[in-house]
Design a protein around this motif. Structure first.
Motif, mmCIF file in Angstrom:
data_model
loop_
_atom_site.group_PDB
_atom_site.id
_atom_site.type_symbol
_atom_site.label_atom_id
_atom_site.label_comp_id
_atom_site.label_asym_id
_atom_site.label_seq_id
_atom_site.Cartn_x
_atom_site.Cartn_y
_atom_site.Cartn_z
ATOM 1 N N ASP A 40 49.122 -61.254 26.772
ATOM 2 C CA ASP A 40 49.822 -60.034 26.379
ATOM 3 C C ASP A 40 48.878 -58.942 25.908
ATOM 4 N N LEU A 41 47.795 -59.325 25.209
ATOM 5 C CA LEU A 41 46.878 -58.338 24.651
ATOM 6 C C LEU A 41 45.642 -58.129 25.513
ATOM 7 N N GLY A 42 45.513 -58.877 26.595
ATOM 8 C CA GLY A 42 44.337 -58.743 27.452
ATOM 9 C C GLY A 42 43.064 -59.215 26.779
ATOM 10 N N ALA A 43 43.140 -60.298 26.015
ATOM 11 C CA ALA A 43 41.969 -60.809 25.304
ATOM 12 C C ALA A 43 41.052 -61.564 26.257
ATOM 13 N N THR A 44 39.773 -61.236 26.217
ATOM 14 C CA THR A 44 38.791 -61.958 27.012
ATOM 15 C C THR A 44 38.548 -63.338 26.408
ATOM 16 N N THR A 45 37.788 -64.168 27.122
ATOM 17 C CA THR A 45 37.454 -65.495 26.595
ATOM 18 C C THR A 45 36.694 -65.383 25.274
ATOM 19 N N GLY A 46 35.753 -64.420 25.202
ATOM 20 C CA GLY A 46 35.004 -64.216 23.968
ATOM 21 C C GLY A 46 35.902 -63.776 22.826
ATOM 22 N N ALA A 47 36.864 -62.891 23.118
ATOM 23 C CA ALA A 47 37.792 -62.442 22.073
ATOM 24 C C ALA A 47 38.666 -63.597 21.596
ATOM 25 N N GLN A 48 39.109 -64.436 22.530
ATOM 26 C CA GLN A 48 39.914 -65.591 22.131
ATOM 27 C C GLN A 48 39.125 -66.514 21.202
ATOM 28 N N GLN A 49 37.849 -66.704 21.502
ATOM 29 C CA GLN A 49 37.025 -67.556 20.651
ATOM 30 C C GLN A 49 36.916 -66.969 19.247
ATOM 31 N N TRP A 50 36.773 -65.659 19.151
ATOM 32 C CA TRP A 50 36.640 -65.038 17.839
ATOM 33 C C TRP A 50 37.967 -64.990 17.088
ATOM 34 N N ILE A 51 39.078 -64.970 17.811
ATOM 35 C CA ILE A 51 40.371 -65.057 17.129
ATOM 36 C C ILE A 51 40.457 -66.364 16.347
ATOM 37 N N VAL A 52 39.882 -67.421 16.909
ATOM 38 C CA VAL A 52 39.860 -68.716 16.218
ATOM 39 C C VAL A 52 38.719 -68.785 15.205
ATOM 40 N N ASP A 53 37.528 -68.351 15.620
ATOM 41 C CA ASP A 53 36.335 -68.558 14.791
ATOM 42 C C ASP A 53 36.226 -67.607 13.607
ATOM 43 N N ALA A 54 36.839 -66.426 13.691
ATOM 44 C CA ALA A 54 36.761 -65.480 12.570
ATOM 45 C C ALA A 54 37.311 -66.109 11.299
ATOM 46 N N TYR A 55 38.382 -66.847 11.443
ATOM 47 C CA TYR A 55 38.973 -67.542 10.304
ATOM 48 C C TYR A 55 37.994 -68.563 9.734
ATOM 49 N N THR A 56 37.413 -69.382 10.617
ATOM 50 C CA THR A 56 36.544 -70.471 10.180
ATOM 51 C C THR A 56 35.299 -69.952 9.472
ATOM 52 N N VAL A 57 34.670 -68.917 10.036
ATOM 53 C CA VAL A 57 33.428 -68.386 9.467
ATOM 54 C C VAL A 57 33.674 -67.814 8.073
ATOM 55 N N VAL A 58 34.707 -66.983 7.926
ATOM 56 C CA VAL A 58 34.990 -66.367 6.621
ATOM 57 C C VAL A 58 35.457 -67.415 5.627
ATOM 58 N N PHE A 59 36.270 -68.341 6.072
ATOM 59 C CA PHE A 59 36.771 -69.407 5.204
ATOM 60 C C PHE A 59 35.620 -70.191 4.583
#
Length: 513
Positions: A40-59
């Motif tokens: 729906d948002l046109g997220a690339t593979t890299g963007a999808q990875q950061w959607i998951v990893d942004a949480y983990t890194v900051v957490f």
């Protein structure tokens, strides 16, 4: 701690458990919605990875300063602050119209999770007498583990009837209930003598942990010799070494190394970390096995993980009595041994096996996890005076998070290597063979496009081969961990060490309102 326990303490713990449940749902529910969200948002593979990893890194980065912050301004206040931020970030994620907005929302949710998780454990020493702390820890650990099967169940149910933003929307009523319960039921507790946040130390800790987590996440994909990965890992070592040196010279350090002087705390924290490393072996490979090899959807994946919850509930029920009879060392060792047996059984899975075989060993995973991690966490907390609960629980949670990240990176590399080595791409065009070698999902897409049923069978067999390798190594690590804990951990815990006097490292007082 007051002589008479708070009569509302179990109701207060339910409030804290609700807070933990909100965070635990989010650890798994987004994975269900990611494909739809990306389309729906046109997220690339890299963007999808950061959607998951942004949480983990900051957490991971914010956990240590969050523990000290809670000791300083109040644990109930920090919990409610974290839940409020989590709700606001969920609202932003729900209304997002670009991948960048979702990534920003996920990073804010990671910060909120870091405020909630250490505090959920830190309130226990001040709220419960020593005889009840293991039971309280078991309840919180069960609430956290519930996110693994219930997240996909809830996510799959929502996506059957609503749009992808519903996986963020569901957080809002849960957050509202959690905040209300905390404010009404949970007494405030803090350490008036705790210092303000050490900004240079916080930057070193957050930067070092963020760089370490990022390097571990990127290593399997980019290669461990990649300049960015090497730079991140080297920078993390330098920053964390500087933090250790700085902490040794401070009266009230954010990273309180004096806690590790207690052998029960040290080995309990080590056991919790080792269990996190091992568990990520099973958690990493099973959802994709269910969905790609067995052909289930997200809702079905959640259902198939329920036997693990059954084992966990049994362990949570029996753990306190077992510790009272045999001591924490024996129970943690037994839990790791049971976990090892389950994972070694799982490593015998064949492509022809259906779910029935997995259902045999999943309850053992839950039981072993419950006995080991609940007992280890409870034993670590029992060594802490209430005034140092925030810093101590923050340290334990940070070690577990880093251990889990290391487990994901190591097992991800092992899975990818085993899968590519066993995949048969004979006769495929070079581009198609390369794509099929990236993952079993990619291979299924190539096989569907080409109508190649042999590739589908080969990809599924190759994935099971890689999964078996991961479970075998995880099981061996569990065996070594059990032997290590049996040999080095004290057989029983003494009373919680008193808070140090002024002039020594650590907090010195606790007050409840």
């Amino acid at each position: 701690m007051p002589a008479v326990p708070d009569p509302r303490r179990w109701l207060a713990l339910i409030a804290v458990a609700l807070s933990v449940l909100v965070i635990s749902f989010d650890l798994t529910i987004l994975n269900v919605a990611l494909p739809t969200l990306a389309a729906d948002l046109g997220a690339t593979t890299g963007a999808q990875q950061w959607i998951v990893d942004a949480y983990t890194v900051v957490f991971a980065a914010a956990m240590l300063p969050a523990g000290l912050l809670g000791d300083r301004i109040g644990r109930r206040r920090t919990l409610t602050l974290g839940l409020t931020l989590f709700g606001l970030a969920s609202a932003v994620g729900m209304l997002a119209d670009s991948p960048a907005t979702v990534i920003a929302a996920r990073a804010a949710m990671g910060l909120a999770g870091a405020l909630v998780m250490p505090m959920s454990l830190a309130v226990i020493p001040g709220l419960f007498p020593a005889g009840e702390q293991r039971r309280a820890t078991a309840l919180l650990s069960t609430a956290l583990a519930a996110g693994m099967p219930f997240g996909p169940l809830l996510g799959g149910l929502l996506l059957q009837h609503f749009w992808w933003g519903s996986v963020f929307l569901i957080n809002l009523p849960l957050v509202a209930v959690g905040i209300a319960a905390c404010l009404l039921l949970l007494p405030e507790s803090k350490d008036p003598a705790a210092p303000g946040i050490d900004l240079p130390g916080a930057l070193l800790g957050a930067g070092g942990l963020a760089a370490l987590t990022y390097g571990i996440i990127e290593g399997p994909g980019r290669g461990w010799s990649d300049p960015l990965v090497l730079g991140m890992l080297t920078g993390s070592v330098l920053a964390l070494t500087a933090l250790v040196l700085r902490s040794r010279g401070q009266r009230h350090p954010m990273l309180d190394l004096t806690l590790l002087a207690d052998p029960m705390f040290r080995w309990s924290a080590a056991a919790a970390t080792l269990v996190s490393v091992v568990l990520f072996g099973a958690f990493f490979v099973l959802p994709l096995y269910f969905q790609s090899v067995l052909g289930t959807d997200a809702f079905g994946t959640g259902l198939r993980l329920m036997p693990m919850m059954l084992g966990l509930l049994v362990a949570a029920r029996l753990g306190e009595r077992l510790v009272a009879r045999f001591g924490p060392r024996a129970v943690i060792t037994a839990g790791l041994t049971l976990l090892a047996a389950a994972l070694l059984l799982g490593s015998r899975t064949t492509p022809a096996d259906g779910y029935g075989y997995t259902a045999v060993w999943l309850p053992l995973v839950g039981a072993g996890m419950g006995l080991a991690i609940i007992t280890a966490t409870g034993s670590a907390l029992l060594t802490l005076p209430p005034a140092r609960a925030g810093v101590g629980s923050g340290l334990v949670q940070t070690l577990r998070q880093v251990g889990g990240a290391i487990g994901v990176a190591a097992f991800g590399s092992l899975l990818a290597g085993g899968y590519r080595g066993a995949l048969d791409t004979t006769g495929l065009p070079a581009a198609a063979a390369h794509t099929a070698g990236e993952s079993v999902v990619a291979a299924d897409a190539v096989a569907t496009a080409l109508g190649d049923h042999a590739l589908t069978r080969s990809a599924h067999a190759a994935y099971v081969h890689g999964m078996d390798s991961v479970l075998l190594v995880a099981g061996l690590i569990a065996i070594v961990s059990a032997l290590l804990i049996a040999a080095r951990m004290p057989s029983s815990a003494g009373p919680a060490a008193p808070a140090p006097a002024p002039g020594k490292a650590g907090a010195v007082a606790e007050s409840g309102v």
